[in-house]
Design a protein around this motif. Structure first.
Motif: not given
Lengths: 342, 342, 342, 342
Positions: C48-52
């Motif tokens: 989720p830390h790469l969701r952007h």
């Protein structure tokens, strides 16, 4: 003469915590330890912190001789627990640490745990194991159901208040933060150090955590009407400890007085001075629960905060406290060790 | 009848650890607690994890009545410690947890601690407090000097080997990792959570750590010749625990056999099976020291690893073990609690 | 025009770290991400830390079209890696992050990794990926083998010293402490938060860690004779970071001068002033390696300490640095972010 | 041509974080760094993680030449901040990270901060720095007041909901958990690693935290009537990260739709899919804020959870985002780095 004790499910954290506590108890002797997948191993190999103790080798449950056994601690997963306990001799007292015998309504059990109950007759005689509130029943019981660790924390904060009618039953919010050992020694990605350390997150948000079944049952029974609370647990980067921040509508001083009076004679539940509040660090490794009350800046609202060690007061310590009662031993025996700080 | 105990410097971590251990000891009663800047406060306010105990209010040393006191634990900083201890009545036994009475050579004291010693006569009678190696002298002593926590860890790994002559005295390297509680409750930038967590670093690199004075003194005395080791401590993001990884030249099996034989009858020093090695987590909160030996792939070299809890076996637990001996109590009394894991 | 990049094994930590670095690189476009068991999931669901980021959906390797791909980062487990890489089109450059192409001697590979190598012709052309020492070969290579993260740390401390002949080759000890992310996202009991936090322990003691194969190969090649070091890794309760404390016999100032000269023009390797030494916290999340030298109190001995982030400089950052060279981009592109402290 | 930047108060964590972000910004050059007690030291000595950067030596504020300076980041303590900012040339733009210019009502400032304001004229022109809601005013401002980190987190969860009128304004509870770096690099006993790690506790309970002044000001302004929330912060054993669990009365889907619409075009605020919720780990080291919405089991209630990195989006990243706007640079410049996980 000491009592003969068996621990089923000794390869998990609550099993190990029981062994830790019994190591200096003085009145109980461990005569058998079970662990299914690790049968045949020494306990000191599975838990090297217990290697100095002279303990039975781990064995499968079916090889245990229950003759002469006074009490069994059952630290097995739910569902497994009920299947095993119903095979135990009637002469053996049982403290169950699973969720299997906590709920009196079998429909609720099925709703929250996703399957029917296979030992409903045993459930009928089981006593809910929150010691301070079921003390006499526990002392007389053959089967005691250990509470959920989160459920215990929330109840210490709220039961006397609901009983006394000093808070609004429709405005209770329990925001809880727990260490990771409560999730056990299971291999899940979200329990890895790299996933869990250095941050925090909520889980089971929106009213889906199974310990809500206990809140519902107990709070409604006390109130004599349905009580439905909001409850959001969060996972902390710490091993031991639960802190519940409980938001209530009511008069803070009255709330404080009610809690203080409820616990004044209790050995393990400490009400802090008005306005002070607890930290999980100050109960770590011990059987104490610390409770504080603070008035909010909004008139008529208060915050009640309770903290305990999930593996001790929230689970294995509670189990031992109950076992002491069931075996006619002093309730506090083996449980007065001070918390480990820092 | 229990023994009357005073703890000087009770507002530090080693003082609090002594109170924790005495809480369930059974043979000692705390009659006074001192803390200079926090005099007048309740111990439970300074250390809320001890709030369930009925303890004397913190007071200044000069207000303590030492009449009837059997033993004083002195947990003051070095230099302060010698100044205070020389004013105590001769009838009172003393276990000092500072560095003040560890070194027999006053020139060495001045070299490592930067000032002359003001109680050289007391130093002359002080016994070095590594219990397993000075047991008889400690039992007869009036003044026992607690060892450095790092110094204790390294010595458990090495003393029997030097004594037995099974390692090369010129090729000893101690690479040590310690938790942060050993640095005490002092306000230093490098002890802040934000500075210390999530990483590791060495300190006192190159042979400048004061515990080297103890290694030099003790190892040279055993060997009958100067022994100079290399020693690099590292600070870990953990509160309790020291692990010393010791590199030696010698036969691994012989080394193992020597250690195993040395500690076979010791209650608190556990030699793990050959090839196994310890973790700080498995001694945490306890008075145990775990030691392991592994042969290196290079013929003639071995790694000895020792782990203990710096606040317990490395400091306050050791102090209590010594106090038990000095007061004629069983050496293990109050010290058999199992480690707290996880 | 940016380069087209594929990452194989994107659901592990090194894969995620590559994506993190490429997010602000500017010269590379991720055209495919593979993950076997998680194929079909969005990268932002797995991490989720790469969701952007606007990223390709995870897919199985066999569904990837390698036409037009400039470079593949292969973050698969060893053995799997060689099997996959030999199927890739010859036109595609490869940076492998596994152990499969690090060792030039196939017998050594079999000895340390327990099975024969299935792509020996590829191995013959692979270049060892320690950028600062194989820069020209890497720029010209089709296949570069990322180094072990521990192996990289030790080599930064030692290669120039062996090359210059300023240390005793038979007296090298590497005592290393590593964070847990190096062990990957695998489900093992010893990687659980409850098992790993709050303490430290050694592992692969006695010369059994596979990264020794790299030390042996590289150090012996530099020295022109067999060099066998001692190496003990320890696991820290931290996620990122490796610190290697290296004990050597030699003149400290000469050692310092040698390292300082070796790295003076390097963008990522910083030699601290003489007597200072590094902390893992100060390289965290970055591609920097900090190195310090301290003279020991024993004449003729020194301690060299190196620290880096295992996921960045020790793995994915190194891989990107090599990819930059292979693709004709500036070596430091996308890698100059400062460490994240605290 | 890059902009000339000064950072006042560079020896604290927010100052260091600004330097970290500017290291790869590309459009700003740091021409001076101030630190009162550490004047004369190199930034790389005070913060070794920044040692690879070519930075001005720390100096006292009074020695800085502000000619040619485009913008000053002021990371000084409150009260000091207003005294310094009023001495700066009018030509210099200012982003203040202290609390000094956040409150428009000087009586409120005095109430919460305990002393009168000495730069009320500057306060009158200051713009509240929550970028997404004051973007145009910030772009035109000379002086922007950075928000409290907790205040920012709560506002991201609540502002659009209050604006849209979809929640009950009298039933808002913000239970917030924050990492320790928000407390700064100050020497306080309760910030020591040994005190903070391994547990959690609440602080400023009952409505006494100063960031409430910002909630009161902003929420009341949006609603056009007084809005008084409950707010309990907790301190976590982690360095970076804030997570706010916000309890509201309202329709969960409507709440979700409102937030989703409010942030759909924002670069840094990510609304997770309905029912999902964030973790601080997944925004760590980045300028992103993740927001999730979950319906409670009680009809008409919802939980909104927001997470961000207190040092980045909650402080220095926000400051840089505002500075970009004030200097006519792209708002996201230097801020698109991905979070650092694990």
């Amino acid at each position: 003469m000491t009592k003969n004790i068996v621990i089923l499910g000794a390869s998990g954290y609550t099993g190990a915590e029981l062994v830790r506590l019994l190591a200096t108890h003085g009145g109980m002797t461990i005569v058998a330890l079970s662990a299914d997948r690790k049968a045949g191993q020494a306990m000191g190999d599975v838990f090297p912190h217990l290697r100095h103790l002279d303990l039975p080798v781990l064995q499968k449950i079916e090889t245990i001789d229950f003759a002469g056994v006074d009490l069994v601690f059952c630290a097995l997963p739910h569902a497994t627990s009920q299947a095993v306990i119903k095979t135990l001799p009637a002469s053996v007292k049982v403290v169950d640490l699973s969720a299997d015998f906590r709920l009196r309504d079998m429909a609720e059990y099925e709703k929250w745990y996703g399957k029917g109950h296979d030992a409903t007759d045993l459930q009928a005689e089981a006593v809910y194991g929150l010691t301070e509130f079921y003390r006499e029943d526990i002392a007389a019981a053959r089967l005691v159901a250990g509470t959920g660790c989160n459920a215990a924390t929330g109840q210490y904060a709220l039961r006397p208040l609901i009983e006394a009618g000093v808070i609004d039953l429709d405005q209770i919010i329990i925001d809880l933060k727990t260490g990771v050992s409560g999730a056990g020694r299971s291999l899940k990605e979200n329990l890895l150090h790299a996933e869990l350390s250095e941050g925090a997150h909520a889980y089971a948000v929106g009213g889906t955590h199974r310990h809500l079944a206990e809140f519902d049952q107990e709070f409604s029974a006390i109130a004599g009407r349905p009580v439905t609370v909001q409850f959001t647990p969060h996972l902390l980067p710490a091993n031991r400890g639960i802190i519940a921040t409980v938001y209530v509508h009511g008069d803070a001083q009255q709330i404080y007085d009610t809690l203080q009076a409820a616990y004044v004679d209790e050995a393990f539940v400490e009400t802090l001075p008005m306005g002070q509040h607890p930290s999980t660090r100050h109960v770590r490794g011990s059987n104490f629960c610390h409770i504080g009350v603070v008035a909010d800046r909004i008139e008529g609202r208060a915050i009640v905060i309770a903290a305990l060690d999930n593996l001790t007061k929230g689970s294995s310590g509670q189990a031992l406290q109950n076992a002491n009662l069931m075996l006619g031993l002093p309730e506090t025996q083996g449980l007065m060790m001070a918390p480990v700080f820092p």
